[in-house]
Scaffold this motif. Structure first.
Motif, PDB file in Angstrom:
ATOM      1  N   GLY A 132       0.741  -1.344  -0.082  1.00  0.00           N
ATOM      2  CA  GLY A 132       0.068  -0.062   0.104  1.00  0.00           C
ATOM      3  C   GLY A 132       0.895   1.371  -0.291  1.00  0.00           C
ATOM      4  N   LYS A 133       0.308   2.272   0.580  1.00  0.00           N
ATOM      5  CA  LYS A 133       0.877   3.592   0.474  1.00  0.00           C
ATOM      6  C   LYS A 133       2.028   3.703   1.344  1.00  0.00           C
ATOM      7  CE  LYS A 133      -3.500   6.118  -0.818  1.00  0.00           C
ATOM      8  NZ  LYS A 133      -4.379   7.117  -0.509  1.00  0.00           N
ATOM      9  N   GLY A 134       3.153   3.905   0.987  1.00  0.00           N
ATOM     10  CA  GLY A 134       4.412   3.920   1.611  1.00  0.00           C
ATOM     11  C   GLY A 134       5.299   2.614   1.947  1.00  0.00           C
ATOM     12  N   GLY A 135       4.417   1.297   1.359  1.00  0.00           N
ATOM     13  CA  GLY A 135       4.866   0.210   1.854  1.00  0.00           C
ATOM     14  C   GLY A 135       5.925   0.047   0.692  1.00  0.00           C
ATOM     15  N   ILE A 136       6.464  -1.423   0.754  1.00  0.00           N
ATOM     16  CA  ILE A 136       7.364  -1.840   0.133  1.00  0.00           C
ATOM     17  C   ILE A 136       7.204  -1.996  -1.457  1.00  0.00           C
ATOM     18  CG2 ILE A 136       9.035  -3.843  -0.644  1.00  0.00           C
ATOM     19  CD1 ILE A 136       8.733  -4.667   2.112  1.00  0.00           C
ATOM     20  N   ILE A 137       6.147  -2.026  -1.762  1.00  0.00           N
ATOM     21  CA  ILE A 137       5.634  -1.918  -3.235  1.00  0.00           C
ATOM     22  C   ILE A 137       4.456  -1.026  -3.457  1.00  0.00           C
ATOM     23  CG2 ILE A 137       5.054  -3.378  -5.520  1.00  0.00           C
ATOM     24  CD1 ILE A 137       6.133  -5.705  -4.053  1.00  0.00           C
ATOM     25  N   GLU A 138       4.323  -0.284  -4.268  1.00  0.00           N
ATOM     26  CA  GLU A 138       3.303   0.467  -4.431  1.00  0.00           C
ATOM     27  C   GLU A 138       2.231   0.256  -5.723  1.00  0.00           C
ATOM     28  OE1 GLU A 138       3.199   4.814  -3.454  1.00  0.00           O
ATOM     29  OE2 GLU A 138       4.769   4.716  -2.126  1.00  0.00           O
ATOM     30  N   ALA A 139       1.067  -0.365  -5.470  1.00  0.00           N
ATOM     31  CA  ALA A 139       0.256  -0.543  -6.523  1.00  0.00           C
ATOM     32  C   ALA A 139      -0.866   0.499  -6.735  1.00  0.00           C
ATOM     33  CB  ALA A 139      -0.279  -1.992  -6.304  1.00  0.00           C
ATOM     34  N   ASP A 140      -0.441   1.632  -7.453  1.00  0.00           N
ATOM     35  CA  ASP A 140      -1.426   2.659  -7.477  1.00  0.00           C
ATOM     36  C   ASP A 140      -2.396   2.469  -8.402  1.00  0.00           C
ATOM     37  OD1 ASP A 140       0.190   4.130  -5.543  1.00  0.00           O
ATOM     38  OD2 ASP A 140       1.309   4.832  -7.077  1.00  0.00           O
ATOM     39  N   SER A 141      -2.180   1.800  -9.649  1.00  0.00           N
ATOM     40  CA  SER A 141      -3.254   1.604 -10.637  1.00  0.00           C
ATOM     41  C   SER A 141      -4.483   0.917 -10.235  1.00  0.00           C
ATOM     42  CB  SER A 141      -2.682   0.919 -11.661  1.00  0.00           C
ATOM     43  OG  SER A 141      -1.690   1.692 -12.386  1.00  0.00           O
ATOM     44  N   ALA A 142      -4.397  -0.098  -9.159  1.00  0.00           N
ATOM     45  CA  ALA A 142      -5.508  -0.724  -8.616  1.00  0.00           C
ATOM     46  C   ALA A 142      -6.361  -0.006  -7.532  1.00  0.00           C
ATOM     47  CB  ALA A 142      -4.960  -1.961  -8.028  1.00  0.00           C
ATOM     48  N   ALA A 143      -5.837   1.134  -6.804  1.00  0.00           N
ATOM     49  CA  ALA A 143      -6.359   1.607  -5.774  1.00  0.00           C
ATOM     50  C   ALA A 143      -7.865   1.946  -6.238  1.00  0.00           C
ATOM     51  CB  ALA A 143      -5.697   2.931  -5.570  1.00  0.00           C
ATOM     52  N   PRO A 144      -8.154   2.814  -7.043  1.00  0.00           N
ATOM     53  CA  PRO A 144      -9.601   3.047  -7.433  1.00  0.00           C
ATOM     54  C   PRO A 144     -10.670   1.838  -7.364  1.00  0.00           C
ATOM     55  CG  PRO A 144      -8.456   4.379  -8.979  1.00  0.00           C
ATOM     56  CD  PRO A 144      -7.598   3.339  -8.314  1.00  0.00           C
ATOM     57  N   PHE A 145     -10.295   0.798  -8.036  1.00  0.00           N
ATOM     58  CA  PHE A 145     -11.051  -0.322  -7.872  1.00  0.00           C
ATOM     59  C   PHE A 145     -11.208  -1.106  -6.588  1.00  0.00           C
ATOM     60  CE2 PHE A 145     -11.472  -4.826  -8.440  1.00  0.00           C
ATOM     61  CZ  PHE A 145     -12.573  -5.340  -9.137  1.00  0.00           C
ATOM     62  N   LEU A 146     -10.091  -1.028  -5.860  1.00  0.00           N
ATOM     63  CA  LEU A 146      -9.976  -1.555  -4.620  1.00  0.00           C
ATOM     64  C   LEU A 146     -10.995  -0.924  -3.556  1.00  0.00           C
ATOM     65  CD1 LEU A 146      -6.139  -2.384  -4.097  1.00  0.00           C
ATOM     66  CD2 LEU A 146      -7.950  -4.077  -4.430  1.00  0.00           C
ATOM     67  N   GLU A 147     -11.002   0.565  -3.828  1.00  0.00           N
ATOM     68  CA  GLU A 147     -11.774   1.305  -2.890  1.00  0.00           C
ATOM     69  C   GLU A 147     -13.181   0.945  -3.118  1.00  0.00           C
ATOM     70  OE1 GLU A 147     -12.514   5.794  -1.743  1.00  0.00           O
ATOM     71  OE2 GLU A 147     -11.504   5.456  -3.510  1.00  0.00           O
ATOM     72  N   VAL A 148     -13.653   0.768  -4.306  1.00  0.00           N
ATOM     73  CA  VAL A 148     -14.991   0.323  -4.507  1.00  0.00           C
ATOM     74  C   VAL A 148     -15.231  -1.082  -4.044  1.00  0.00           C
ATOM     75  CG1 VAL A 148     -16.886  -0.063  -6.449  1.00  0.00           C
ATOM     76  CG2 VAL A 148     -15.420   1.754  -6.602  1.00  0.00           C
ATOM     77  N   SER A 149     -14.270  -1.987  -4.337  1.00  0.00           N
ATOM     78  CA  SER A 149     -14.346  -3.375  -3.953  1.00  0.00           C
ATOM     79  C   SER A 149     -14.811  -3.745  -2.365  1.00  0.00           C
ATOM     80  CB  SER A 149     -13.342  -4.159  -4.301  1.00  0.00           C
ATOM     81  OG  SER A 149     -13.229  -4.024  -5.860  1.00  0.00           O
ATOM     82  N   ALA A 150     -13.888  -2.625  -1.603  1.00  0.00           N
ATOM     83  CA  ALA A 150     -13.925  -2.734  -0.094  1.00  0.00           C
ATOM     84  C   ALA A 150     -15.259  -2.206   0.133  1.00  0.00           C
ATOM     85  CB  ALA A 150     -12.661  -1.830   0.455  1.00  0.00           C
ATOM     86  N   SER A 151     -15.962  -1.427  -0.491  1.00  0.00           N
ATOM     87  CA  SER A 151     -17.250  -0.956   0.139  1.00  0.00           C
ATOM     88  C   SER A 151     -18.189  -1.968  -0.017  1.00  0.00           C
ATOM     89  CB  SER A 151     -17.812   0.438  -0.710  1.00  0.00           C
ATOM     90  OG  SER A 151     -16.809   1.380  -0.478  1.00  0.00           O
ATOM     91  N   ILE A 152     -18.146  -2.747  -1.270  1.00  0.00           N
ATOM     92  CA  ILE A 152     -18.970  -3.761  -1.496  1.00  0.00           C
ATOM     93  C   ILE A 152     -18.609  -5.067  -0.621  1.00  0.00           C
ATOM     94  CG2 ILE A 152     -19.482  -5.632  -3.041  1.00  0.00           C
ATOM     95  CD1 ILE A 152     -19.055  -3.580  -5.360  1.00  0.00           C
ATOM     96  N   GLY A 153     -17.511  -5.245  -0.212  1.00  0.00           N
ATOM     97  CA  GLY A 153     -17.186  -6.287   0.626  1.00  0.00           C
ATOM     98  C   GLY A 153     -17.493  -6.164   1.928  1.00  0.00           C
ATOM     99  N   VAL A 154     -17.776  -4.972   2.730  1.00  0.00           N
ATOM    100  CA  VAL A 154     -18.494  -4.979   4.192  1.00  0.00           C
ATOM    101  C   VAL A 154     -19.745  -5.211   3.743  1.00  0.00           C
ATOM    102  CG1 VAL A 154     -18.652  -2.414   3.964  1.00  0.00           C
ATOM    103  CG2 VAL A 154     -18.216  -3.681   6.152  1.00  0.00           C
ATOM    104  N   VAL A 155     -20.502  -4.737   2.805  1.00  0.00           N
ATOM    105  CA  VAL A 155     -21.996  -4.974   2.558  1.00  0.00           C
ATOM    106  C   VAL A 155     -22.239  -6.463   2.446  1.00  0.00           C
ATOM    107  CG1 VAL A 155     -23.841  -4.768   1.088  1.00  0.00           C
ATOM    108  CG2 VAL A 155     -22.322  -2.715   1.875  1.00  0.00           C
TER     109      VAL A 155
END
Length: 412
Positions: free
Chosen positions: A44-67
């Motif tokens: 993630g942000k500030g981690g060893i590897i930063e995967a920025d391209s997937a961030a918008p998709f992951l944000e939406v997926s996280a919202s669906i996940g908790v639901v």
């Protein structure tokens, strides 16, 4: 529309690693949640590897996940069972607030935070993570255990309390009028209670609407209703997770079994995205300086959560080992704690950010591990019904009131 190759590569790599971590967790008999969180810190942000391209998709997926996690949890119980348990556990909610908001409030003052930020930190330590707790109970196959309704009652009471707390906290942090906050809180709590009443009355209607021979139709209909109710809940300043949970309660038994089956792969996929993204948003460098304070706060508030679960499960006549399982299941904090800290940071109290983030990560990782550690013991007394109030007082043994064995069958 041409897909972004970087997005696809990053998502593919993340899914492969998440799958591998899940397999490791399954092999050792541990919840996968801590591994997902640690992986999120690494990439993630500030981690060893930063995967920025997937961030918008992951944000939406996280919202669906908790639901989906809370929908699956609601599908395990009927509205009548849960309403009865909720009424019985009102005192448990009071104990929960008193025991678990106090450590954060006191810690805030000891750390030199302003009183508004200290009040927010009290909220951070108060609220357990519905998403992490539900996933942990599912991973450890404890949904049928007798203490589980006690745990769920605490979670939903906390979510209802959040409907009142968040508007008030927002008003306090912004320095606005108290009337606006009280009005918003009243509307939100009324909406939750209204949803609960409708859930009890809509079982037959939902059964007719959702019943179909084709699994695809069941999937589309259940998801459509769930997302709509979750969205309306958010508009009313109620957690979308609460709305999804109430939809699950309202679906009758036969349809609920079908829904659990067709939703299982989606729940696992998006649930993993939720936990991964939570840690993905955290910079590890911000955690190190405040880690000692976060560890001390985690120890104190972990003990108070165990006391809360012990008290709540005791009201259901659960034995001592079941009460301990209930208490440890509640240790993890997550999504609501992050929201509360975010409100304070947005309002200009940035000093709460590092301590809140470090604290949440510590308890989010350690909570499922501790829960798993206490799960090897079993109560020697005979099993009792796992849901609803007992028909008669449970027998008392030297180990305390009875609770079911570890392999109790899952009812609905």
């Amino acid at each position: 529309m041409k897909p972004d190759p970087a997005l696809l590569v990053e998502l593919g790599a993340m899914l492969l690693v998440l799958g591998g971590l899940g397999a490791v967790a399954w092999r050792v008999g541990l919840s996968a949640v801590p591994l997902f969180l640690l992986f999120g810190l690494v990439v993630g942000k500030g981690g060893i590897i930063e995967a920025d391209s997937a961030a918008p998709f992951l944000e939406v997926s996280a919202s669906i996940g908790v639901v989906l996690l809370l929908l699956a949890l609601g599908l395990e119980f009927s509205a009548a069972e849960f309403t009865t348990a909720l009424k019985r556990h009102a005192p448990s909610g009071v104990v929960d607030l008193a025991l678990n908001a106090t450590p954060g409030l006191v810690a805030g003052f000891l750390l030199g935070l302003e009183w508004q930020a200290a009040l927010a930190l009290g909220g951070v330590t108060w609220i357990s993570s519905s998403g992490i707790v539900s996933r942990t109970l599912s991973d450890l196959k404890r949904l049928a255990f007798r203490e589980t309704p006690s745990v769920l009652s605490i979670l939903v009471l906390e979510d209802i309390a959040m409907a009142a707390y968040l508007p008030l906290l927002g008003v306090i942090l912004a320095g606005a009028g108290i009337v606006a906050g009280v009005t918003g809180s009243a509307v939100a709590v009324g909406a939750v209670l209204g949803f609960l009443v409708l859930a009890r009355r809509a079982e037959r209607l939902l059964g007719r609407l959702l019943t179909h021979d084709d699994d695809e139709q069941v999937l589309f209909r259940v998801l459509g209703i769930t997302f709509m109710v979750a969205g309306v809940a958010e508009y009313l300043n109620v957690s979308s997770a609460v709305g999804a949970f109430l939809v699950g309660l309202a679906i009758p038994e036969g349809t609920a079994r079908r829904a659990r089956s067709v939703l299982a792969p989606l729940k696992d996929l998006f649930g993993a995205a939720f936990f991964f993204y939570f840690a993905y948003e955290t910079a590890p460098a911000d955690i190190v300086p405040v880690l000692p304070a976060a560890l001390a706060l985690a120890i104190v508030s972990g003990a108070t959560k165990v006391a809360t679960g012990w008290y709540a499960a005791g009201r259901d006549g659960v034995g001592r080992k079941g009460r301990l399982r209930a208490g440890t299941a509640l240790i993890a904090r997550g999504e609501f704690s992050v929201v509360i800290a975010g409100l304070a940071i947005t309002a200009g109290f940035a000093e709460i950010g590092p301590i809140a983030t470090a604290y949440v990560l510590v308890v989010a990782v350690s909570g499922p591990v501790i829960t798993r550690a206490v799960g090897h013991t079993r109560d020697p007394s005979p099993p009792s019904p796992p849901h609803g109030p007992p028909a008669s007082p449970p027998p008392v043994t030297p180990e305390g009131p009875s609770s079911p064995p570890m392999d109790a069958p899952a009812p609905r």
